[in-house]
Write a protein that holds these residues in place. Structure first.
Motif, PDB file in Angstrom:
ATOM      1  N   THR A 131      63.703 -14.575  55.734  1.00  0.00           N
ATOM      2  CA  THR A 131      62.821 -15.085  54.793  1.00  0.00           C
ATOM      3  C   THR A 131      62.454 -16.387  54.882  1.00  0.00           C
ATOM      4  O   THR A 131      61.359 -16.658  54.858  1.00  0.00           O
ATOM      5  CB  THR A 131      62.964 -14.289  53.352  1.00  0.00           C
ATOM      6  OG1 THR A 131      63.226 -12.801  53.863  1.00  0.00           O
ATOM      7  CG2 THR A 131      61.788 -14.627  52.570  1.00  0.00           C
ATOM      8  N   ASP A 203      58.992 -10.643  50.773  1.00  0.00           N
ATOM      9  CA  ASP A 203      57.904 -11.330  51.088  1.00  0.00           C
ATOM     10  C   ASP A 203      56.906 -10.582  52.169  1.00  0.00           C
ATOM     11  O   ASP A 203      57.511  -9.670  52.716  1.00  0.00           O
ATOM     12  CB  ASP A 203      58.542 -12.563  51.885  1.00  0.00           C
ATOM     13  CG  ASP A 203      57.555 -13.643  51.878  1.00  0.00           C
ATOM     14  OD1 ASP A 203      56.536 -13.865  51.138  1.00  0.00           O
ATOM     15  OD2 ASP A 203      57.624 -14.655  52.637  1.00  0.00           O
ATOM     16  N   ASN A 356      57.866 -19.181  48.289  1.00  0.00           N
ATOM     17  CA  ASN A 356      58.317 -18.021  47.710  1.00  0.00           C
ATOM     18  C   ASN A 356      59.456 -18.105  46.765  1.00  0.00           C
ATOM     19  O   ASN A 356      60.180 -19.156  46.729  1.00  0.00           O
ATOM     20  CB  ASN A 356      58.527 -16.741  48.679  1.00  0.00           C
ATOM     21  CG  ASN A 356      59.445 -17.362  49.784  1.00  0.00           C
ATOM     22  OD1 ASN A 356      60.632 -17.804  49.137  1.00  0.00           O
ATOM     23  ND2 ASN A 356      59.259 -17.057  50.883  1.00  0.00           N
ATOM     24  N   THR A 357      59.962 -17.071  46.092  1.00  0.00           N
ATOM     25  CA  THR A 357      60.850 -17.166  44.932  1.00  0.00           C
ATOM     26  C   THR A 357      62.347 -17.236  45.510  1.00  0.00           C
ATOM     27  O   THR A 357      63.256 -18.385  45.104  1.00  0.00           O
ATOM     28  CB  THR A 357      60.911 -15.956  44.066  1.00  0.00           C
ATOM     29  OG1 THR A 357      61.145 -14.756  44.816  1.00  0.00           O
ATOM     30  CG2 THR A 357      59.714 -15.871  43.435  1.00  0.00           C
ATOM     31  N   HIS A 358      62.464 -16.952  46.815  1.00  0.00           N
ATOM     32  CA  HIS A 358      63.661 -16.970  47.424  1.00  0.00           C
ATOM     33  C   HIS A 358      64.117 -18.636  47.729  1.00  0.00           C
ATOM     34  O   HIS A 358      65.185 -18.876  47.630  1.00  0.00           O
ATOM     35  CB  HIS A 358      63.746 -16.107  48.598  1.00  0.00           C
ATOM     36  CG  HIS A 358      65.234 -15.966  49.195  1.00  0.00           C
ATOM     37  ND1 HIS A 358      65.656 -16.884  50.329  1.00  0.00           N
ATOM     38  CD2 HIS A 358      66.165 -15.199  48.991  1.00  0.00           C
ATOM     39  CE1 HIS A 358      66.826 -16.522  50.791  1.00  0.00           C
ATOM     40  NE2 HIS A 358      67.192 -15.810  49.931  1.00  0.00           N
ATOM     41  N   LYS A 379      51.261 -14.085  45.246  1.00  0.00           N
ATOM     42  CA  LYS A 379      51.418 -13.137  46.350  1.00  0.00           C
ATOM     43  C   LYS A 379      52.191 -12.039  45.876  1.00  0.00           C
ATOM     44  O   LYS A 379      52.904 -11.321  46.536  1.00  0.00           O
ATOM     45  CB  LYS A 379      51.925 -13.840  47.713  1.00  0.00           C
ATOM     46  CG  LYS A 379      51.564 -15.211  48.085  1.00  0.00           C
ATOM     47  CD  LYS A 379      52.312 -15.605  49.350  1.00  0.00           C
ATOM     48  CE  LYS A 379      53.777 -15.938  48.941  1.00  0.00           C
ATOM     49  NZ  LYS A 379      54.403 -16.565  50.392  1.00  0.00           N
ATOM     50  N   ALA A 381      54.611 -11.839  43.746  1.00  0.00           N
ATOM     51  CA  ALA A 381      56.065 -12.159  43.360  1.00  0.00           C
ATOM     52  C   ALA A 381      56.220 -11.955  41.953  1.00  0.00           C
ATOM     53  O   ALA A 381      55.290 -12.179  41.002  1.00  0.00           O
ATOM     54  CB  ALA A 381      56.519 -13.417  43.810  1.00  0.00           C
ATOM     55  N   THR A 382      57.431 -11.560  41.537  1.00  0.00           N
ATOM     56  CA  THR A 382      57.770 -11.668  40.011  1.00  0.00           C
ATOM     57  C   THR A 382      58.800 -12.860  39.879  1.00  0.00           C
ATOM     58  O   THR A 382      59.468 -13.107  40.903  1.00  0.00           O
ATOM     59  CB  THR A 382      58.489 -10.447  39.293  1.00  0.00           C
ATOM     60  OG1 THR A 382      59.458 -10.083  40.354  1.00  0.00           O
ATOM     61  CG2 THR A 382      57.216  -9.345  39.602  1.00  0.00           C
ATOM     62  N   CYS A 454      55.430 -20.399  45.058  1.00  0.00           N
ATOM     63  CA  CYS A 454      54.082 -19.756  45.324  1.00  0.00           C
ATOM     64  C   CYS A 454      53.313 -20.555  46.605  1.00  0.00           C
ATOM     65  O   CYS A 454      53.847 -21.747  46.921  1.00  0.00           O
ATOM     66  CB  CYS A 454      53.255 -20.260  43.988  1.00  0.00           C
ATOM     67  SG  CYS A 454      53.727 -19.197  42.454  1.00  0.00           S
TER      68      CYS A 454
END
Length: 479
Positions: A131, A203, A356-358, A379, A381-382, A454
């Motif tokens: 990811t 993702d 992204n959050t990761h 996208k 995501a939380t 984001c």
């Protein structure tokens, strides 16, 4: 000598960095090529004109439109489709291909099948997916391979076409290949020398349809591996993919960890990167590869990237000294935990690539205390898990972008004591204001970190432009 593509009717789905080389290569091999493309913007028209000058047919404006006499958008006579990786499997074009019994390949599949064409050396592939961290790991790997005196290149999902690498004039000893989940979905025949899945987090689920489908496509990178399937010992899902893979006899599972490595692992011991996988009697012996300080920058997730790159290089037989020299020579790309400046005792770091959050989680874990600049397009995501994990590190947060409310609400639930500045704007001018607000919240010794979690397209063309805007705003602070 005629190729297997001579006289074959091939449809190329999509232009761009993969479609144009695919169309050119197939045309050069004697295929009758038709390119279909959804867009008809200026760039597409320019690319179309270039291909049409060679004798390639190009249809712009609707990649799934039907010709008269064709079924459901499948150009008449199509015997093979080669698709750009971003085209979703649910496209009507692919439904029509399945109904007609027409195979669909990606450009990676085409490149894999063309290895050794024309008498060229079929260089083995060391493949990297995950990811986050793919590009950095592949570039580290290429630097290590080059330090060992091997002819190599970092190719794949990093802007360098694999097709150019396998059909060009340069003959490589080995290739460091970055592969996205999209590319792996369309590459059923790929069989790497060795491969790694760096990590797995939700993702691109809008493309794959589910986390299970996303993970399965990532896991394809292990199929048929010859020497080593490298996995992340801290991410059980990557090891599960290794267990599920059908590999060649003798292929080994090799883990990497930020802790002390066990047998068949690479890890960290007292500031050293060490190998207990590719040594004699790995139950008793270990090989020093490099110092943690040789990794640039030495953030935890980047050390993990270095260990993964080292594992693939060692699987190929690279000596320990080349791992050290390659890591020392490596310079990361812009916008990846890049230190911009120190202003009044506060460090400003650009990790705009944390889309992204990761990725943002890994970036936040590298610094303390942090004033966090975040927000953009979520996208789907939380942010609860991300915020809960980072709460103790946060001095404050400045939120920008279209979906900033999702992060604000997560902060209210999990870090209510953290001061938050919510900038109600999505224009590019928000970045200088965000940096000024972050400066107000920060104290000497803090880090102001742009790790948006984001995508950028609500405000900027891409994450590069977002990072550039951040860096420029920081420079204005120190002016």
């Amino acid at each position: 000598m005629p190729s297997e593509f001579s006289g074959k009717h091939v449809t190329v789905a999509g232009l761009g960095v993969s479609g144009v080389p695919a169309a050119k290569v197939l045309h050069g091999l004697g295929a009758h090529v038709t390119v279909v493309n959804d867009g008809a913007d200026e760039r597409a028209r320019t690319q179309a004109a270039e291909l049409e000058a060679l004798g390639v047919t190009v249809r712009l404006g609707d990649g799934t439109a039907s010709d008269s006499g064709s079924a459901a958008g499948l150009p008449e006579g199509t015997e093979l489709i080669v698709t750009a990786p971003g085209w979703k499997p649910t496209k009507p074009l692919f439904t029509a291909a399945e109904q007609a019994g027409v195979a669909v390949w990606g450009d990676v599949e085409l490149a894999w099948r063309l290895r050794g064409h024309g008498g060229r050396k079929a260089a083995p592939w060391l493949a990297v997916t995950g990811t986050n961290g793919k590009t950095t790991t592949v570039q580290m790997l290429a630097s290590i391979l080059a330090a060992a005196g091997l002819r190599t290149a970092a190719v794949g999902n990093i802007g360098v076409s694999l097709l150019d690498a396998v059909t060009g004039d340069t003959e490589y000893d080995v290739l460091a290949v970055e592969l996205s989940s999209y590319q792996l979905h369309w590459a059923p025949s790929l069989r790497a020398h060795s491969a790694v899945v760096l990590n797995l987090a939700a993702d691109h689920l809008d493309w794959h349809g589910s986390m299970e489908a996303y993970a399965a496509d990532k896991g394809r990178v292990y199929e048929g591996n010859q020497v080593a399937c490298v996995y992340n010992a801290a991410d059980r899902a990557t090891e599960d993919l290794v267990r599920a893979a059908d590999v060649e006899e003798g292929c080994r599972a090799v883990g990497f960890t930020l802790g002390t490595p066990g047998p068949s692992q690479l890890g960290v011991v007292e500031g050293l990167l060490v190998d207990r996988a590719f040594v004699e009697d790995r139950h008793k012996n270990a090989q020093e590869l490099a110092e943690v300080s040789d990794v640039n920058p030495p953030a935890p997730h980047n050390i993990a990237n270095a260990l993964a790159a080292a594992a693939l290089a060692r699987a190929y037989g690279v000596p320990a000294a080349a791992v050290r020299d390659g890591l020392r020579a490596f310079t990361p790309d812009a916008h990846r935990i890049a230190h911009v400046a120190d202003v009044d005792g506060v460090a400003y770091v650009d990790d705009s690539k944390a889309t992204n959050t990761h990725a943002a989680e890994a970036s936040l874990a590298a610094y303390e205390p942090v004033v966090w600049i975040a927000g953009g397009l979520a996208k789907g995501a939380t942010f609860d898990e991300l915020v809960a994990g980072a709460a103790k590190r946060l001095r404050g947060a400045v939120l920008i972008g279209a979906d900033r409310a999702l992060i604000r609400e997560a902060l209210a639930r999990h870090a209510p004591e953290v001061p938050v500045v919510d900038l109600d704007r999505t224009d590019t001018g928000a970045m200088p204001q965000a940096v000024r607000e972050a400066r107000r919240l920060a104290e000497p010794g803090d880090t102001v970190l742009l790790a948006p979690a984001c995508a950028s397209m609500d405000m900027f063309t891409n994450y590069n432009k977002r990072g550039d805007a951040f860096a420029e705003a920081v420079r204005e602070l120190g002016a």
